[in-house]
Design an enzyme around this catalytic site. Structure first.
Site, short mmCIF file in Angstrom:
data_model
loop_
_atom_site.label_atom_id
_atom_site.label_comp_id
_atom_site.label_asym_id
_atom_site.label_seq_id
_atom_site.Cartn_x
_atom_site.Cartn_y
_atom_site.Cartn_z
CD GLU A 116 -2.85 -1.43 0.28
OE1 GLU A 116 -2.92 -0.60 -0.66
OE2 GLU A 116 -3.57 -2.44 0.33
CG HIS A 140 -4.11 -0.23 6.07
ND1 HIS A 140 -5.48 -0.13 6.03
CD2 HIS A 140 -3.81 -1.41 5.48
CE1 HIS A 140 -5.98 -1.20 5.43
NE2 HIS A 140 -4.99 -1.99 5.09
CG HIS A 142 -6.50 -5.68 7.92
ND1 HIS A 142 -5.88 -6.76 7.30
CD2 HIS A 142 -6.33 -4.63 7.10
CE1 HIS A 142 -5.34 -6.36 6.14
NE2 HIS A 142 -5.60 -5.06 6.01
CD GLU A 170 -13.86 12.28 25.25
OE1 GLU A 170 -12.68 12.39 24.90
OE2 GLU A 170 -14.46 13.15 25.90
CG HIS A 211 -8.93 -3.82 3.12
ND1 HIS A 211 -8.32 -4.18 1.94
CD2 HIS A 211 -7.92 -3.67 4.01
CE1 HIS A 211 -7.01 -4.27 2.12
NE2 HIS A 211 -6.75 -3.96 3.37
O1 2HA Z 1 -0.12 -5.04 4.18
O2 2HA Z 1 -2.98 -4.70 4.74
O3 2HA Z 1 -3.90 -3.78 2.45
C1 2HA Z 1 -1.18 -5.87 3.86
C2 2HA Z 1 -2.40 -5.06 3.75
C3 2HA Z 1 -2.85 -4.70 2.41
ZN ZN Z 2 -4.97 -3.94 4.39
#
Ligand code: 2HA
Ligand code: ZN
Length: 273
Positions: A116, A140, A142, A170, A211
């Site tokens: 990414e 980022h 998950h 909050e 995602h």
């Molecule tokens: O790094 O999260 O979106 C792996 C991921 C791809």
């Molecule tokens: Zn990801």
């Protein structure tokens, strides 16, 4: 001083490990980049190898030309970052035009930044502009509850922002502008990078359908804190939905306005009724 002992890298490692401990990073899931201050890069410079060839990014961030980024590696696991930093994170330098990079330190296994990376670089480019140069971290992850919520709400900024604001008092203080949403797309490429950075013009947090979530911030604490608050609000919503009981009261739009007044915040009026 070892690169891994410098304050910027230590803060990166701690944040990454905190994310792992939260359960947001199965397998190789998630990635993080930090836009180094010139003096932070200078501190590591003696250990950089700045002779490698440039790799095209597929996107162009003119305002970031020449800058250095601490990056997680593609196919590397957050669970291993703290134990073996040099294999799992590295420092990438952008070329002067901001459209190619080379690894100058670390990533001794795999040798490539996160898949990414184009999204991260475009997000940095946009957030630097939106914050007058203050924004430095793109993170980022998950998180289960945020992903689950993307099955239940329309994939629109307004719907997600309102639901999250109503879940926990909050939230509107932490993200008064709301959160952006990118409906499901193929990850790891230029198209999702452009769709995400368009949302990042207005929002420091962007949810990816089915995602995960991207958060931007000035430092690791505020970026991690934003992610943590959104994850927690999503968990609350899911528990309320799963209870199957009628909702008897929530945070109303007038309540949200009152918080804005009390805290001196400009709440995104587009998302209020
Ligand atoms: O790094 O999260 O979106 C792996 C991921 C791809
Ligand atoms: Zn990801």
């Amino acid at each position: 001083m070892q690169i891994t002992d410098t304050p910027a890298v230590r803060a990166f490692l701690r944040c990454a490990d905190n994310g792992w401990q939260q359960g947001w990073h199965e397998r190789n899931g998630g990635n993080m980049t930090y836009r180094m201050r010139p003096e932070e890069a200078e501190l590591c410079r003696a250990a950089f190898d700045e002779t490698g060839p440039w790799t095209p990014l597929g996107v162009r961030a003119e305002n970031l030309g020449g800058q250095y980024f601490i990056v997680t590696g593609t196919n590397r696991y957050f669970q291993n970052i703290l134990v073996c930093p040099e294999e799992n994170i590295g420092v990438a330098q952008l070329n002067a035009d901001g459209d190619a990079y080379r690894i100058v330190w670390g990533l001794t296994v795999g040798h490539k930044p996160t898949s990414e990376f184009p999204t991260h670089i475009m997000n940095h480019a946009v957030r630097v502009q939106a914050t007058g140069g203050a924004s430095r971290v793109i993170y980022h992850a998950h998180p289960v509850d945020v992903i689950a919520l993307t099955f239940l709400l329309p994939p629109e900024a307004r719907a997600f922002s309102r639901a999250l604001w109503q879940a926990m008092t909050e939230c509107v203080v932490i993200f008064p502008e709301g959160v952006g949403v990118v409906p499901w797309m193929v990850c790891g490429g230029v198209d999702i990078a452009l769709a995400t950075c368009k949302e990042m013009e207005r929002f420091a947090a962007v949810i990816w359908g089915q995602h995960g979530l991207f958060c931007a911030g000035e430092d690791f604490d505020s970026t991690f804190g934003m992610m943590h608050a959104i994850v927690k609000a999503a968990e609350i919503l899911l528990k309320v939905y799963a209870s199957g009981k009628p909702v008897l009261q929530t945070i109303t739009d007038d309540n949200l306005r009152a918080i804005g007044e009390a805290f001196g915040l400009t709440i995104n009026g587009e998302f209020l009724d």
